[in-house]
Design a protein around this motif. Structure first.
Motif, PDB file in Angstrom:
ATOM      1  N   VAL A  92       0.679  -1.054  -0.177  1.00 37.48           N
ATOM      2  CA  VAL A  92      -0.391  -0.293   0.251  1.00 37.48           C
ATOM      3  C   VAL A  92       0.677   0.896  -0.252  1.00 37.48           C
ATOM      4  O   VAL A  92       0.123   2.281  -0.865  1.00 37.48           O
ATOM      5  CB  VAL A  92      -0.879   0.332   1.397  1.00 37.48           C
ATOM      6  CG1 VAL A  92      -1.390   1.731   1.535  1.00 37.48           C
ATOM      7  CG2 VAL A  92      -2.392  -0.685   0.805  1.00 37.48           C
ATOM      8  N   PRO A  93       1.896   1.833   0.693  1.00 37.35           N
ATOM      9  CA  PRO A  93       2.629   2.310   0.496  1.00 37.35           C
ATOM     10  C   PRO A  93       3.284   2.865  -0.795  1.00 37.35           C
ATOM     11  O   PRO A  93       2.947   3.928  -0.941  1.00 37.35           O
ATOM     12  CB  PRO A  93       3.504   2.794   2.043  1.00 37.35           C
ATOM     13  CG  PRO A  93       3.023   1.134   2.831  1.00 37.35           C
ATOM     14  CD  PRO A  93       2.210   0.411   1.763  1.00 37.35           C
ATOM     15  N   ARG A  96       0.808   4.116  -3.067  1.00 34.13           N
ATOM     16  CA  ARG A  96       0.517   5.158  -3.189  1.00 34.13           C
ATOM     17  C   ARG A  96       1.305   5.821  -3.637  1.00 34.13           C
ATOM     18  O   ARG A  96       0.582   6.602  -4.417  1.00 34.13           O
ATOM     19  CB  ARG A  96       0.568   5.643  -1.307  1.00 34.13           C
ATOM     20  CG  ARG A  96      -0.209   7.039  -1.442  1.00 34.13           C
ATOM     21  CD  ARG A  96      -0.329   7.560   0.069  1.00 34.13           C
ATOM     22  NE  ARG A  96      -1.429   6.193   0.572  1.00 34.13           N
ATOM     23  CZ  ARG A  96      -0.715   5.194   2.175  1.00 34.13           C
ATOM     24  NH1 ARG A  96       0.722   5.003   2.589  1.00 34.13           N
ATOM     25  NH2 ARG A  96      -1.618   4.746   2.428  1.00 34.13           N
ATOM     26  N   GLU A  97       2.613   6.176  -3.451  1.00 29.79           N
ATOM     27  CA  GLU A  97       3.685   6.758  -3.892  1.00 29.79           C
ATOM     28  C   GLU A  97       3.710   6.913  -5.104  1.00 29.79           C
ATOM     29  O   GLU A  97       3.591   7.527  -6.038  1.00 29.79           O
ATOM     30  CB  GLU A  97       4.791   5.939  -3.518  1.00 29.79           C
ATOM     31  CG  GLU A  97       5.500   6.306  -1.624  1.00 29.79           C
ATOM     32  CD  GLU A  97       7.101   6.309  -1.577  1.00 29.79           C
ATOM     33  OE1 GLU A  97       7.308   5.301  -2.423  1.00 29.79           O
ATOM     34  OE2 GLU A  97       6.824   5.861  -0.518  1.00 29.79           O
ATOM     35  N   GLU A 100       0.807   8.971  -6.940  1.00 28.61           N
ATOM     36  CA  GLU A 100       1.157   9.934  -7.082  1.00 28.61           C
ATOM     37  C   GLU A 100       2.640  10.605  -8.501  1.00 28.61           C
ATOM     38  O   GLU A 100       2.546  11.387  -8.500  1.00 28.61           O
ATOM     39  CB  GLU A 100       1.739  10.233  -4.854  1.00 28.61           C
ATOM     40  CG  GLU A 100       0.717  10.338  -3.983  1.00 28.61           C
ATOM     41  CD  GLU A 100       0.196  11.833  -4.845  1.00 28.61           C
ATOM     42  OE1 GLU A 100      -0.010  12.107  -5.089  1.00 28.61           O
ATOM     43  OE2 GLU A 100      -1.114  11.533  -3.472  1.00 28.61           O
ATOM     44  N   GLN A 122      -5.075   1.460  -5.293  1.00 32.49           N
ATOM     45  CA  GLN A 122      -4.793   2.836  -4.921  1.00 32.49           C
ATOM     46  C   GLN A 122      -5.545   3.772  -6.086  1.00 32.49           C
ATOM     47  O   GLN A 122      -5.089   3.369  -7.171  1.00 32.49           O
ATOM     48  CB  GLN A 122      -3.471   3.167  -5.066  1.00 32.49           C
ATOM     49  CG  GLN A 122      -3.051   4.431  -4.693  1.00 32.49           C
ATOM     50  CD  GLN A 122      -3.528   4.452  -2.945  1.00 32.49           C
ATOM     51  OE1 GLN A 122      -3.512   4.043  -2.360  1.00 32.49           O
ATOM     52  NE2 GLN A 122      -3.710   6.003  -3.348  1.00 32.49           N
ATOM     53  N   PRO A 125      -4.916  10.513  -8.360  1.00 37.67           N
ATOM     54  CA  PRO A 125      -4.386  11.483  -7.695  1.00 37.67           C
ATOM     55  C   PRO A 125      -5.367  12.467  -7.670  1.00 37.67           C
ATOM     56  O   PRO A 125      -6.036  13.367  -6.967  1.00 37.67           O
ATOM     57  CB  PRO A 125      -2.712  12.525  -7.199  1.00 37.67           C
ATOM     58  CG  PRO A 125      -2.504  11.578  -8.335  1.00 37.67           C
ATOM     59  CD  PRO A 125      -3.272  10.380  -8.723  1.00 37.67           C
TER      60      PRO A 125
END
Length: 262
Positions: A92-93, A96-97, A100, A122, A125
């Motif tokens: 997940v982290p 997310r990166e 973005e 995810q 953005p």
């Protein structure tokens, strides 16, 4: 197990309950007791008590008075499966990166009982992005995720995965041109293909690998051209970002999660 042994260990009531759950999982809007019986080629009376128990245990709910539909209880149980939770917690982290950096949505997919299954998603953005629900079962043969999961498996494992899929899929999976496609994906390390489901989308997929080079998951970006976002990375840069993310996730997950656990 022989047919005789299989008959010896039959559990008709359990089979009946599982038949109902599997049937309801494949329909929207629920089914009446009569419709369930018709689709399973049984008498409606056979399912009254079983449906009552499934409702009382929280696996099935009544909607519109006389229709039965699955609740989220099975989904919740699946999310408690430790290896999947661990893989998602690692991913997940990084996902997310990636979202973005790429300005695109992405999803993590594993193989389960014949089909790739989305275990993490995810969102993009910005305003626009292609997303797919967590828990969705997608095609093994016409998605980037499916191609990657097949490409980075041994021949024996690949044949087992194809055999677990539908009969039609089995024929497609053994076609020489499809096998050649898998070899190409394995050699270059990723899949890039137009979506077979949505026009204008290019699926970019790369494998999350265990220590022995076997795909334990596929990370996919359904890439769309963002006309009003001039700083959005192009498709080549996005592919590089995906490959970088899967390398990082492979280092994290490969050391702490064996392929047998997924």
């Amino acid at each position: 197990m022989s047919e005789e042994e299989s008959d010896r260990y039959r559990a008709p009531a359990l089979d009946k309950g599982l038949d109902i759950l599997e049937l309801l999982a494949g329909v929207d809007g629920g089914l009446t007791q009569a419709e369930i019986a018709k689709r399973l080629d049984r008498s409606p009376n056979e399912f009254y008590r079983m449906l009552d128990r499934l409702v009382r245990r929280g696996y099935v709910t009544r909607i519109d008075g006389d229709r039965f539909s699955l609740t989220l209880k099975l989904f919740g149980l699946a999310q408690r499966h430790a290896p999947v939770r661990r893989l998602v917690s690692f991913a997940v982290p990084l996902m997310r990166e990636l979202a973005e950096a790429s300005r695109q949505a992405n999803q993590l997919v594993v193989f389960d009982r014949g089909n790739p299954v989305v275990i993490a998603q995810q969102e993009a953005p910005g305003y626009w992005g292609i997303s797919i629900r967590v828990g969705s079962r997608i095609s093994l043969f016409d998605t980037g995720s499916g191609h990657v999961l097949l490409a980075f498996r041994s021949q024996v494992e690949r044949e087992r995965m194809i055999a677990e899929n539908s009969a039609d899929g089995k024929d497609a999976g053994l076609a020489p041109d499809f096998l050649a496609r898998l070899d190409l994906i394995r050699s270059r390390g990723y899949e890039m293909m137009p979506s077979a489901q949505t026009a204008g989308v290019i699926n970019l997929s790369a494998p999350v690998l265990s220590a022995d080079g076997t795909a334990i998951a596929a990370l996919t970006v359904p890439y769309i051209t963002l006309i009003n976002t001039p700083d959005a990375p192009d498709i080549s840069t996005t592919l590089h970002l995906i490959s970088q993310t899967t390398r990082n996730l492979s280092e994290l997950a490969g050391a702490g999660l064996s392929d047998d656990e997924v």
